[in-house]
Write an enzyme that holds these catalytic residues in place. Structure first.
Site, PDB file in Angstrom:
ATOM      1  N   GLU A 190      -6.339   4.132  -6.160  1.00  0.00           N
ATOM      2  CA  GLU A 190      -7.673   4.279  -5.569  1.00  0.00           C
ATOM      3  C   GLU A 190      -8.259   5.610  -6.024  1.00  0.00           C
ATOM      4  O   GLU A 190      -7.667   6.671  -5.813  1.00  0.00           O
ATOM      5  CB  GLU A 190      -7.577   4.241  -4.043  1.00  0.00           C
TER       6      GLU A 190
ATOM      7  N   ASP B  58       0.857  -1.170   0.000  1.00  0.00           N
ATOM      8  CA  ASP B  58       0.000   0.000   0.000  1.00  0.00           C
ATOM      9  C   ASP B  58       0.902   1.232   0.000  1.00  0.00           C
ATOM     10  O   ASP B  58       1.805   1.335   0.829  1.00  0.00           O
ATOM     11  CB  ASP B  58      -0.886  -0.016   1.254  1.00  0.00           C
TER      12      ASP B  58
ATOM     13  N   HIS C 188     -11.158  -3.349   2.697  1.00  0.00           N
ATOM     14  CA  HIS C 188     -11.131  -3.106   4.141  1.00  0.00           C
ATOM     15  C   HIS C 188     -11.894  -1.851   4.540  1.00  0.00           C
ATOM     16  O   HIS C 188     -11.873  -1.481   5.710  1.00  0.00           O
ATOM     17  CB  HIS C 188      -9.669  -2.976   4.569  1.00  0.00           C
TER      18      HIS C 188
HETATM   19  O1  ISL Z   1     -13.394   8.624  -1.812  1.00  0.00           O
HETATM   20  C1  ISL Z   1     -14.056   8.206  -0.917  1.00  0.00           C
HETATM   21  C2  ISL Z   1     -15.517   8.228  -1.030  1.00  0.00           C
HETATM   22  O2  ISL Z   1     -15.923   8.287  -2.354  1.00  0.00           O
HETATM   23  C3  ISL Z   1     -13.450   7.683   0.288  1.00  0.00           C
HETATM   24  O3  ISL Z   1     -14.022   6.426   0.509  1.00  0.00           O
HETATM   25  C4  ISL Z   1     -11.944   7.553   0.203  1.00  0.00           C
HETATM   26  O4  ISL Z   1     -11.554   7.139  -1.061  1.00  0.00           O
HETATM   27  C5  ISL Z   1     -11.451   6.544   1.139  1.00  0.00           C
HETATM   28  O5  ISL Z   1     -11.902   6.812   2.416  1.00  0.00           O
HETATM   29  C6  ISL Z   1      -9.925   6.509   1.135  1.00  0.00           C
HETATM   30  O6  ISL Z   1      -9.546   5.351   1.807  1.00  0.00           O
HETATM   31  C7  ISL Z   1      -8.183   5.086   1.985  1.00  0.00           C
HETATM   32  O7  ISL Z   1      -7.522   6.124   2.645  1.00  0.00           O
HETATM   33  C8  ISL Z   1      -7.916   6.338   4.009  1.00  0.00           C
HETATM   34  C9  ISL Z   1      -7.942   5.063   4.826  1.00  0.00           C
HETATM   35  O8  ISL Z   1      -8.572   5.311   6.043  1.00  0.00           O
HETATM   36  C10 ISL Z   1      -8.639   3.939   4.113  1.00  0.00           C
HETATM   37  O9  ISL Z   1      -8.554   2.751   4.853  1.00  0.00           O
HETATM   38  C11 ISL Z   1      -7.991   3.816   2.778  1.00  0.00           C
HETATM   39  O10 ISL Z   1      -8.472   2.724   2.032  1.00  0.00           O
HETATM   40  C12 ISL Z   1      -6.921   7.298   4.569  1.00  0.00           C
HETATM   41  O11 ISL Z   1      -5.629   6.839   4.300  1.00  0.00           O
END
Ligand code: ISL
Length: 578
Positions: free
Chosen positions: A261, A99, A336
Site C-alpha cells: 500500500e 494483511d 475497506h
Molecule cells: O496514505 C493515505 C492517504 O494518502 C492514507 O489513506 C493511508 O494510506 C491509509 O489510511 C492507510 O490505511 C491502512 O492503514 C491504516 C488502517 O486504518 C487502514 O484500514 C489501512 O488500510 C492503519 O493501519
C-alpha cells in the site's frame, strides 16, 4: 510483452472479515463464515482472497492494531480455522493473501509493553521515543508538528518514562522503528510463521511509511492549524527500498505474491522504483490516487468532485509507466478505506445502478495489472443512503472528523449538512458494510435475531446475492461473464498492450482504450461511459476492420464506426484480424 507469472493472472477478492459471513450468530463475520462461502467465491471466477486483518487485536482500528501476529482475534476463530481455510482454498486451486501490518502495532502488543516499561529496556528502540520540547513559557511540547492521519498530534506523552512516542494513526497504534535490526528480524519471523502454514503472500499495510526521515523534522506549515501533515518526512523515507529488499528475501524463501500500500507517493518515478522488475522489490502497489479522485485539495473530507478526466489521466499514467519499467501494478476501485466507487464515481440511483456497476466491472477487468475487487462489488453494493444519520457511522476516521467539526460549530448538529454530505460519499464505513446475501432479516449475513456489529444497508431487500444469482441480466451475472472473459483472453486482457483513445475521439465523459496481443494481432476496444447521459463516439478503426461485440451492458447500437453509449454504457469490441 510482460513476462508471465501466476500473480499477474490472479484476480483478487478482498474480504473484510467482520462483514462477510457470521457463522455463529454473534453479529460479527468470522473465518468459518469465509470457509462456508469458498464455493460461492470460486463460482464467481476469482482465485485469490485477500483477508483484511484477522489477528489478535483490541480492535480500536478494526484489527489494523495488532497485539499478537501469531494469534487470531477470538471472535473470528483460531489458527486451526485459518489452516483449514488455507487448505481448502489450496484444494480448490485458490490462494490466500493476508494483511501484513508492520508499520505499527497495537499498544497492547508485548513488544510495546516492554518498550514503554523503561528507557533502557532492550526493546525501547523498537518504537520511536523522543524527549519533549519545551516552549518559551516552559511548557512541554510534542517533539515535532506531525499530524496523525486520524487527527490530532502524532505524538503521545507517556508519564511513566517522561517521553513521547510516535503514532501516525491512532494513539493506540505506535509506529515501529524499522531502523532497529532486531525488530525487523522479529517481524520477519512473524511473516515466516504464516508462510510456513501456506499463506500465499501479503498485502503490506501502510508500506511506505516504514522508513521515516531519521531526524523526524517538522512538516511544512501550510495552514494555521497546530499540527501539519509531515508526510514529506514520514512517507517513502531514505531506507524504504533497503527494508523492502530485505523483506523480499524472506518472501522469496517461498513462492509468494505481494502488494504494497503506497500512500502519499504518487509520482511516476517514485512509484516505479518499487515495482520495476530489475529492482526485485514489490510485485505491485496500490497507489492511492484512484480512491482519492473526489478528495478535497487538502484533506479527504474537503469538498472535491469526480470528473471522468481524472480516471482517464490516472489510468493512462499507470498503464503507460509499468511496461516502460518492466513493472506490474494492481487495478482496483474499492477497498475497506473508502466509499463505494459505484456511489462516488458513477451513480447508485435506481435507474443507473445496475448499468453503472457493470460498467465499472468492465473497467476493472480490462486493464493490464492484477485486479482487486471488494466483496459486494459483484452485486452492486452501494453506500449507505442519505436517510442514515451520523449515528450509523462507527469508524474512527469519520467519527473523529464529525466530532472535530461539530465541536468547532458549537455542538450544533443542524449545522453539519456539508459534513454529512462528505461522510455519505467517502466514509470508510461504506466499504465495510455487511455482505448482502439474501433478503431475510440481517441480509443472510448474520442470524435473524442477532444484532450485527454495524448497520446493514437497508437496500439489501432488493440488492443481494440470492436475488441475482439466477438472473442472467444481473450485475452478478455480468461480473461472472467479465471474469470468464478475462480468463479466456489472458493474452489480450492481462498481458496485451494498452493504447488510450484520445479525449478527442471519445469526448471527455467516455474513457476508451485499446488492448492488443501482438503475437495474434487480436485487438479489443473498450468504451466506458462515465456519465449519466447518452454519449456518441466515433471509433475510426471500427470502420476499417471487422469487430465483434465481446460484452456490453447495453443493447448494441453501433452503426459502422459510430457508437451510441447509453448512460453508464460499456462496450468491448474485439477484432481478430491484424
Ligand atoms: O496514505 C493515505 C492517504 O494518502 C492514507 O489513506 C493511508 O494510506 C491509509 O489510511 C492507510 O490505511 C491502512 O492503514 C491504516 C488502517 O486504518 C487502514 O484500514 C489501512 O488500510 C492503519 O493501519
Amino acid at each position: 510483452a510482460s513476462s508471465k507469472a501466476w500473480w499477474k493472472e490472479a484476480v483478487v477478492y478482498q474480504i473484510y472479515p467482520a462483514s462477510f459471513k457470521d457463522s455463529n450468530g454473534d453479529g460479527l463475520g468470522d473465518i468459518p463464515g469465509v470457509i462456508s462461502k469458498i464455493s460461492y467465491i470460486k463460482s464467481l471466477g476469482v482465485d485469490t482472497i485477500w483477508l483484511s486483518p484477522i489477528f489478535a487485536s483490541p480492535q480500536n482500528d478494526m484489527g489494523y492494531d495488532i497485539s499478537d501476529y501469531r494469534a487470531i482475534h477470538a471472535p473470528y476463530g483460531t489458527v486451526e480455522d485459518v489452516q483449514t481455510l488455507i487448505d481448502q482454498l489450496h484444494s480448490n486451486s485458490m490462494k490466500l493473501l493476508m494483511d501484513l501490518v508492520v508499520n505499527h502495532t497495537s499498544d497492547e502488543h508485548a513488544w510495546f509493553k516492554e518498550s514503554r516499561s523503561s528507557r533502557d529496556n532492550p526493546k525501547r528502540n523498537w518504537y520511536f521515543w523522543r524527549d519533549p520540547k519545551i516552549d518559551n513559557e516552559g511548557n512541554r511540547k510534542e517533539p515535532n508538528n506531525w499530524k496523525s492521519i486520524f487527527g490530532g498530534s502524532a505524538w503521545h506523552f507517556d508519564e511513566h518514562t517522561g517521553q513521547y512516542y510516535l503514532a501516525l494513526f491512532l494513539p493506540s497504534q505506535p509506529d515501529l522503528n524499522w531502523e532497529n535490526g532486531d525488530m525487523r528480524q522479529a517481524s520477519y519471523d512473524d511473516m515466516r510463521f504464516w508462510l510456513d502454514r501456506g499463506v500465499d503472500g501479503f498485502r503490506i499495510d501502510s508500506m511506505n511509511l516504514m522508513s521515516k526521515h531519521p531526524d523526524l523534522p517538522d512538516g511544512k506549515v501550510i495552514n494555521d492549524e497546530p499540527y501539519q501533515s509531515g508526510a514529506e518526512f514520514f512517507a517513502s523515507g531514505p531506507k524504504m527500498h533497503d527494508y523492502i529488499r530485505e523483506m523480499r528475501a524472506v518472501f522469496d524463501e517461498y513462492d509468494t505474491m505481494n502488494v504494497g500500500e503506497l500512500g502519499f507517493t504518487k509520482d511516476e518515478l517514485s512509484v516505479s522504483e518499487y515495482v520495476a522488475k530489475d529492482r526485485h522489490e514489490l510485485n505491485m502497489v496500490f497507489t492511492g490516487d484512484i480512491v482519492d479522485m473526489d478528495f478535497g485539495a487538502e484533506a479527504k473530507y474537503g469538498r472535491g468532485s469526480f470528473h471522468p478526466r481524472k480516471i482517464r489521466q490516472i489510468t493512462d499514467m499507470w498503464q503507460r509507466v509499468m511496461p516502460k519499467v518492466n513493472g506490474w501494478n494492481s487495478v482496483y476501485l474499492d477497498n475497506h478505506d473508502s466509499g463505494r466507487s459505484l456511489s462516488r464515481y458513477t451513480s447508485d440511483a435506481p435507474e443507473h445502478r445496475a448499468t453503472a456497476a457493470k460498467m465499472l466491472a468492465t473497467y476493472l477487468l480490462t486493464l493490464s495489472g492484477t485486479p482487486f475487487m471488494l466483496a459486494g462489488q459483484e452485486i452492486g453494493m452501494a453506500n449507505l443512503g442519505k436517510e442514515y444519520g451520523p449515528e450509523a457511522y462507527i469508524d474512527v476516521e469519520a467519527r473523529n472528523y464529525y466530532e472535530a467539526v461539530l465541536k468547532s460549530r458549537g455542538g450544533d448538529h443542524s449545522k453539519m449538512g456539508d459534513v454529512m454530505r462528505e461522510i455519505q460519499l467517502k466514509a470508510r464505513d461504506h466499504g465495510r458494510l455487511p455482505m448482502q446475501w439474501d433478503n431475510s432479516a440481517n441480509a443472510g449475513f448474520s442470524g435473524e435475531c442477532t444484532q450485527p456489529w454495524m448497520t446493514i444497508n437497508r437496500d439489501y431487500i432488493n440488492w443481494n446475492v440470492a436475488s441475482q444469482i439466477d438472473d442472467p441480466n444481473s450485475v452478478l451475472a455480468y461480473w461472472r461473464k467479465m471474469l470468464a472473459l478475462r480468463k479466456v483472453n489472458t493474452d489480450l486482457l492481462t498481458y496485451g498492450s494498452y493504447t488510450p483513445l484520445s479525449e478527442g475521439d471519445t469526448g471527455e465523459k467516455v474513457l476508451g482504450y485499446e488492448r492488443q496481443c501482438h503475437e495474434t494481432g487480436k485487438t479489443a476496444v473498450v468504451l466506458l461511459n462515465f456519465s449519466d447521459r447518452e454519449q456518441k463516439v466515433q471509433i475510426k478503426s471500427f470502420a476499417q476492420r471487422e469487430f465483434e461485440v465481446l460484452i456490453s451492458n447495453q443493447e448494441p447500437n453501433i452503426k459502422a464506426h459510430n457508437v451510441t453509449l447509453m448512460p453508464h454504457g460499456a462496450i468491448i469490441k474485439a477484432s481478430y484480424v491484424t
